[in-house]
Design a protein around this motif. Structure first.
Motif, PDB file in Angstrom:
ATOM      1  N   PHE A 199       0.805  -1.222   0.000  1.00 55.55           N
ATOM      2  CA  PHE A 199       0.000   0.000   0.000  1.00 55.55           C
ATOM      3  C   PHE A 199       0.843   1.280   0.000  1.00 55.55           C
ATOM      4  O   PHE A 199       0.702   2.105  -0.895  1.00 55.55           O
ATOM      5  N   LYS A 235      -9.341  -2.321   0.140  1.00 54.22           N
ATOM      6  CA  LYS A 235      -8.228  -2.916   0.900  1.00 54.22           C
ATOM      7  C   LYS A 235      -8.178  -4.419   0.678  1.00 54.22           C
ATOM      8  O   LYS A 235      -7.133  -4.993   0.367  1.00 54.22           O
ATOM      9  N   LEU A 264      -7.124  -5.523  -3.178  1.00 50.53           N
ATOM     10  CA  LEU A 264      -5.704  -5.495  -3.526  1.00 50.53           C
ATOM     11  C   LEU A 264      -4.948  -6.599  -2.792  1.00 50.53           C
ATOM     12  O   LEU A 264      -4.051  -7.240  -3.358  1.00 50.53           O
ATOM     13  N   ASP A 290      -3.264   2.264  -8.498  1.00 49.48           N
ATOM     14  CA  ASP A 290      -2.981   3.346  -7.551  1.00 49.48           C
ATOM     15  C   ASP A 290      -4.252   4.026  -7.052  1.00 49.48           C
ATOM     16  O   ASP A 290      -4.331   4.437  -5.886  1.00 49.48           O
ATOM     17  N   ARG A 337      -5.617   1.695  -4.497  1.00 51.04           N
ATOM     18  CA  ARG A 337      -4.688   1.687  -3.369  1.00 51.04           C
ATOM     19  C   ARG A 337      -4.874   2.941  -2.509  1.00 51.04           C
ATOM     20  O   ARG A 337      -4.978   2.865  -1.283  1.00 51.04           O
TER      21      ARG A 337
END
Length: 279
Positions: free
Chosen positions: A5, A144, A147, A171, A174
């Motif tokens: 992250f 969360k 990913l 991104d 993220r």
């Protein structure tokens, strides 16, 4: 090694990352040490997972199913004594058994004892009709997990973590998980089976399904300027928690592609359709 992250060094990480929180009954869906640094791990536990677990629907589910957190505690909920007196209902584990407790004010007990009233406790119940709200608490929680679940699926491939960290396509997802910088990231939320459904597993045992998940790739258009086989697609993370199916578009804040896919597949979950149909 770098964190999935924050992209900073995670070499000194001491805690593994539970993709689904332990407070929802997960003991096996866990990322290897170092995939998520301790700073991000602690942040997600405090700022992303806790708000999700504190939603009224989730508190009721966890209380009803007696699901303890990592400190072996279960959430307390509000109830009524004799329809008039607010009480706090608690559950705890004692010698591997669930013990129920009711916290009653001295004033309420005094009135009941004086009037010799018959004691009735009203306990709110979690039902299959209850769904959590479609808001940023949900989307950040899903971002969360999405990913992390992708990292878990790719973890046996050499350099997969580094490639995932360097992939700028993720991104936005993220940063939404880390910062919550997109207020409206719509998700799909629906129930696909009863939370208390009893399943028969391949080893012959029976039990409830705590969580199951997979990814759905939906092609959106062909790019003929590149190779003919190159297809642009949206990737959706689909997870079912206690019978509630959640889906999030990992490419951006819209869900129409998934809704259209459901319409064209008789509203069957991707977890029980196509190659997954007979699982």
């Amino acid at each position: 090694m770098k964190c999935l992250f924050c992209k900073q060094s995670s070499a000194d990480t001491k805690s593994v990352e539970h993709i689904v929180p332990e407070s929802l009954g997960n003991t096996t869906f866990i990322l290897p040490l170092g995939y998520v640094c301790d700073k991000c791990n602690n942040y997600f536990a405090r700022e992303v997972e806790k708000p999700f677990l504190e939603l009224p629907e989730l508190r009721l589910l966890r209380f009803q199913e007696a699901i303890p957190n990592k400190k072996n505690r279960m959430p307390a909920i509000d109830g009524l004594l004799n329809g008039n007196y607010p009480i706090k209902l608690k559950r705890k584990l004692s010698h591997d058994e669930v013990v129920n407790e009711a916290e009653v004010s001295a004033e309420a007990m005094d009135k009941i004892l004086k009037t010799s009233e018959k004691t009735t406790i009203i306990v709110p119940a979690f039902t299959n009709d209850m769904l959590p709200p479609n808001n940023s608490i949900i989307s950040r929680f899903l971002a969360k997990m999405a990913l992390e679940a992708l990292a878990d699926k790719l973890k046996d491939i050499e350099n997969s973590l580094e490639d995932l960290i360097n992939d700028s396509q993720f991104d936005m997802l993220r940063n939404h998980a880390r910062l919550g910088n997109i207020k409206n990231w719509p998700c799909s939320i629906r129930r696909i089976y009863d939370y208390n459904k009893i399943w028969k597993y391949s080893d012959g045992l029976h039990g409830q399904m705590v969580h199951e998940s997979d990814f759905l790739l939906i092609p959106v258009e062909e790019n003929f300027e590149l190779a003919a086989e190159y297809i642009m697609a949206e990737i959706y993370f689909v997870i079912v928690l206690w019978g509630i199916e959640f889906a999030i578009n990992m490419a951006g804040p819209e869900i129409i592609g998934y809704e259209n896919w459901l319409k064209s597949h008789d509203d069957k979950s991707p977890l029980y359709c196509g190659n997954n149909e007979n699982l």
